[in-house]
Design a protein around this motif. Sequence first.
Motif, PDB file in Angstrom:
ATOM      1  N   VAL A 168       0.818  -1.206   0.000  1.00 21.35           N
ATOM      2  CA  VAL A 168       0.000   0.000   0.000  1.00 21.35           C
ATOM      3  C   VAL A 168       0.858   1.265   0.000  1.00 21.35           C
ATOM      4  O   VAL A 168       1.900   1.313   0.661  1.00 21.35           O
ATOM      5  CB  VAL A 168      -0.982  -0.046   1.201  1.00 21.35           C
ATOM      6  N   ASN A 169       0.432   2.233  -0.801  1.00 25.01           N
ATOM      7  CA  ASN A 169       1.107   3.533  -0.809  1.00 25.01           C
ATOM      8  C   ASN A 169       0.116   4.569  -0.259  1.00 25.01           C
ATOM      9  O   ASN A 169      -0.799   4.990  -0.971  1.00 25.01           O
ATOM     10  CB  ASN A 169       1.542   3.892  -2.235  1.00 25.01           C
ATOM     11  N   LEU A 170       0.284   4.888   1.008  1.00 25.26           N
ATOM     12  CA  LEU A 170      -0.718   5.748   1.666  1.00 25.26           C
ATOM     13  C   LEU A 170      -0.746   7.146   1.068  1.00 25.26           C
ATOM     14  O   LEU A 170      -1.802   7.760   0.977  1.00 25.26           O
ATOM     15  CB  LEU A 170      -0.457   5.828   3.172  1.00 25.26           C
ATOM     16  N   ARG A 171       0.408   7.649   0.660  1.00 24.85           N
ATOM     17  CA  ARG A 171       0.431   9.022   0.155  1.00 24.85           C
ATOM     18  C   ARG A 171      -0.241   9.102  -1.215  1.00 24.85           C
ATOM     19  O   ARG A 171      -0.980  10.034  -1.503  1.00 24.85           O
ATOM     20  CB  ARG A 171       1.885   9.506   0.060  1.00 24.85           C
ATOM     21  N   GLN A 172      -0.005   8.077  -2.037  1.00 23.97           N
ATOM     22  CA  GLN A 172      -0.612   8.103  -3.383  1.00 23.97           C
ATOM     23  C   GLN A 172      -1.994   7.448  -3.412  1.00 23.97           C
ATOM     24  O   GLN A 172      -2.631   7.385  -4.458  1.00 23.97           O
ATOM     25  CB  GLN A 172       0.319   7.408  -4.384  1.00 23.97           C
ATOM     26  N   ARG A 173      -2.429   6.900  -2.278  1.00 22.84           N
ATOM     27  CA  ARG A 173      -3.760   6.265  -2.177  1.00 22.84           C
ATOM     28  C   ARG A 173      -3.904   5.106  -3.165  1.00 22.84           C
ATOM     29  O   ARG A 173      -4.901   4.987  -3.882  1.00 22.84           O
ATOM     30  CB  ARG A 173      -4.907   7.243  -2.426  1.00 22.84           C
ATOM     31  N   THR A 174      -2.866   4.278  -3.266  1.00 23.03           N
ATOM     32  CA  THR A 174      -2.928   3.124  -4.167  1.00 23.03           C
ATOM     33  C   THR A 174      -2.527   1.855  -3.407  1.00 23.03           C
ATOM     34  O   THR A 174      -1.829   1.941  -2.388  1.00 23.03           O
ATOM     35  CB  THR A 174      -1.964   3.293  -5.369  1.00 23.03           C
ATOM     36  N   ALA A 175      -2.968   0.713  -3.932  1.00 23.40           N
ATOM     37  CA  ALA A 175      -2.587  -0.551  -3.299  1.00 23.40           C
ATOM     38  C   ALA A 175      -2.451  -1.634  -4.359  1.00 23.40           C
ATOM     39  O   ALA A 175      -3.224  -1.674  -5.313  1.00 23.40           O
ATOM     40  CB  ALA A 175      -3.640  -0.957  -2.276  1.00 23.40           C
ATOM     41  N   ILE A 176      -1.445  -2.478  -4.184  1.00 24.41           N
ATOM     42  CA  ILE A 176      -1.292  -3.668  -5.032  1.00 24.41           C
ATOM     43  C   ILE A 176      -1.442  -4.868  -4.103  1.00 24.41           C
ATOM     44  O   ILE A 176      -0.627  -5.071  -3.196  1.00 24.41           O
ATOM     45  CB  ILE A 176       0.069  -3.678  -5.741  1.00 24.41           C
ATOM     46  N   ILE A 177      -2.496  -5.624  -4.321  1.00 23.04           N
ATOM     47  CA  ILE A 177      -2.887  -6.647  -3.345  1.00 23.04           C
ATOM     48  C   ILE A 177      -2.714  -8.049  -3.929  1.00 23.04           C
ATOM     49  O   ILE A 177      -3.383  -8.404  -4.899  1.00 23.04           O
ATOM     50  CB  ILE A 177      -4.369  -6.441  -2.939  1.00 23.04           C
ATOM     51  N   PRO A 178      -1.780  -8.831  -3.353  1.00 25.93           N
ATOM     52  CA  PRO A 178      -1.628 -10.203  -3.833  1.00 25.93           C
ATOM     53  C   PRO A 178      -2.909 -10.995  -3.554  1.00 25.93           C
ATOM     54  O   PRO A 178      -3.460 -10.913  -2.458  1.00 25.93           O
ATOM     55  CB  PRO A 178      -0.445 -10.757  -3.048  1.00 25.93           C
ATOM     56  N   PHE A 179      -3.339 -11.726  -4.563  1.00 31.16           N
ATOM     57  CA  PHE A 179      -4.666 -12.328  -4.510  1.00 31.16           C
ATOM     58  C   PHE A 179      -4.592 -13.774  -4.979  1.00 31.16           C
ATOM     59  O   PHE A 179      -3.957 -14.082  -5.990  1.00 31.16           O
ATOM     60  CB  PHE A 179      -5.580 -11.487  -5.417  1.00 31.16           C
ATOM     61  N   SER A 180      -5.221 -14.665  -4.203  1.00 25.52           N
ATOM     62  CA  SER A 180      -5.251 -16.074  -4.591  1.00 25.52           C
ATOM     63  C   SER A 180      -6.687 -16.452  -4.946  1.00 25.52           C
ATOM     64  O   SER A 180      -7.628 -16.013  -4.274  1.00 25.52           O
ATOM     65  CB  SER A 180      -4.751 -16.930  -3.424  1.00 25.52           C
ATOM     66  N   HIS A 181      -6.845 -17.289  -5.996  1.00 23.59           N
ATOM     67  CA  HIS A 181      -8.193 -17.700  -6.410  1.00 23.59           C
ATOM     68  C   HIS A 181      -8.750 -18.757  -5.452  1.00 23.59           C
ATOM     69  O   HIS A 181      -9.936 -18.993  -5.416  1.00 23.59           O
ATOM     70  CB  HIS A 181      -8.166 -18.250  -7.841  1.00 23.59           C
ATOM     71  N   SER A 182      -7.860 -19.407  -4.677  1.00 23.10           N
ATOM     72  CA  SER A 182      -8.328 -20.541  -3.876  1.00 23.10           C
ATOM     73  C   SER A 182      -8.464 -20.237  -2.391  1.00 23.10           C
ATOM     74  O   SER A 182      -9.198 -20.911  -1.686  1.00 23.10           O
ATOM     75  CB  SER A 182      -7.378 -21.727  -4.064  1.00 23.10           C
ATOM     76  N   ASN A 183      -7.752 -19.256  -1.879  1.00 20.89           N
ATOM     77  CA  ASN A 183      -7.847 -18.990  -0.438  1.00 20.89           C
ATOM     78  C   ASN A 183      -7.550 -17.529  -0.137  1.00 20.89           C
ATOM     79  O   ASN A 183      -6.969 -16.827  -0.963  1.00 20.89           O
ATOM     80  CB  ASN A 183      -6.854 -19.872   0.346  1.00 20.89           C
ATOM     81  N   GLU A 184      -7.965 -17.077   1.044  1.00 25.00           N
ATOM     82  CA  GLU A 184      -7.637 -15.723   1.499  1.00 25.00           C
ATOM     83  C   GLU A 184      -6.140 -15.656   1.791  1.00 25.00           C
ATOM     84  O   GLU A 184      -5.568 -16.628   2.297  1.00 25.00           O
ATOM     85  CB  GLU A 184      -8.371 -15.413   2.816  1.00 25.00           C
ATOM     86  N   VAL A 225      -5.178  -2.768   3.642  1.00 30.76           N
ATOM     87  CA  VAL A 225      -5.558  -1.644   2.777  1.00 30.76           C
ATOM     88  C   VAL A 225      -6.768  -0.921   3.368  1.00 30.76           C
ATOM     89  O   VAL A 225      -6.810   0.316   3.415  1.00 30.76           O
ATOM     90  CB  VAL A 225      -5.850  -2.149   1.345  1.00 30.76           C
ATOM     91  N   THR A 226      -7.730  -1.704   3.859  1.00 31.95           N
ATOM     92  CA  THR A 226      -8.915  -1.079   4.458  1.00 31.95           C
ATOM     93  C   THR A 226      -8.509  -0.181   5.632  1.00 31.95           C
ATOM     94  O   THR A 226      -9.019   0.936   5.780  1.00 31.95           O
ATOM     95  CB  THR A 226      -9.895  -2.171   4.947  1.00 31.95           C
ATOM     96  N   MET A 227      -7.571  -0.649   6.435  1.00 33.71           N
ATOM     97  CA  MET A 227      -7.139   0.172   7.584  1.00 33.71           C
ATOM     98  C   MET A 227      -6.420   1.434   7.122  1.00 33.71           C
ATOM     99  O   MET A 227      -6.567   2.497   7.730  1.00 33.71           O
ATOM    100  CB  MET A 227      -6.249  -0.648   8.495  1.00 33.71           C
TER     101      MET A 227
END
Length: 305
Positions: A168-184, A225-227
């Motif tokens: 997460v980049n708080l100053r630029q308000r962006t996030a790149i979130i690693p995501f799995s199709h099978s589990n959280e 990211v939500t936080m």
Amino acid sequence: MIKIALAGTSGLAQYIAHYISTQTCHQFFFLSRNPNPGLTAKGWQVLPVDYGNLNDVRYKLVGVDTVISTVSGQAQHSLIDAAAQVHVRRFVPSEFEGPLYQRPSTSDPLDRGQKHALSLLVEKQELYGMQFAVFSCGIFYERFYPEGMASLQLGAGTHISGEGDYIVNLRQRTAIIPFSHSNEVYVRMTSAEDVARYVVAALDLPDWPREFFLPAERMKVGDIVTMAELACGVDFQRQYVDENALRNAISYAVATDNISQQYRLHHLMATLHDRYDYSWVSPHQLVNSPSKQFAEWLLAAWCTE
Ligand SMILES: NC(=O)c1ccc[n+]([C@@H]2O[C@H](COP(=O)([O-])OP(=O)(O)OC[C@H]3O[C@@H](n4cnc5c(N)ncnc54)[C@H](OP(=O)(O)O)[C@@H]3O)[C@@H](O)[C@H]2O)c1
């Protein structure tokens, strides 16, 4: 009272020094390749060390009970060799991240010589009786500090010590979130300062397990990211990346020789592979006051910005 050598002078080593000096009667000194007038001004002893000269490292460790290493690579390998030879009783390797069982068994782009260090420690325990314990704690909250971990003298060796280098980049308000199709995807997280408190408290335990699993906060990556969004009061632009997308991006970063991007992506891939997650926490009640919660820490870090 025991004598402790703290190898390295990064932010983590300084937090550990702070807690040794304020919470215990133990003696300690830093080993450093450089003079550190800032640390000596605090009344802390800093001994120069040449990790390339085993005699020098051995000499510096004579009479030491416990070595706490925050150095990596060849420097740590020399430290382990020298410590065992002068009969240091206990050694804390420079780990302080995800648990050992989540490390890849084959090639690991994030290995900073830790794998070899651990095999040396096993060997030295058998040969010289030198005990060791790894302190697994997940990721440091400080990865999300304004100006990055670097502003707290942390993480230079991770190559992701700048602001916004991880998720997460708080100053630029962006996030790149690693995501799995099978589990959280989950991570454990704690502040470097709480890690230091825990390590210092463990010094007085009569027996050490091979690995401590610190009571770090466990959360879904998306919740980080939500936080951050809650702390800033706005929604961020979110990009979700699955394993394929990460693999392609790494290939591109390699083809374009973009080393820092390679490290950023490898850390996301490691996160996706649960490297910073663990389900079980060590039962030792070592610290009285509870660890700082991430939401509280993040708000405090960014509200004083
Ligand atoms: N879980 C997390 O999110 C996280 C994040 C960051 C760090 N960490 C952990 O914190 C520990 C410290 O890592 P770090 O990245 O903050 O620090 P680092 O860059 O690895 O440096 C630590 C110390 O190593 C010494 N050093 C640096 N380069 C060296 C070299 N080429 N040869 C010999 N010594 C060298 C320096 O001490 P002197 O200059 O005083 O000699 C420095 O203070 C590691 O165990 C790491 O895994 C964890």
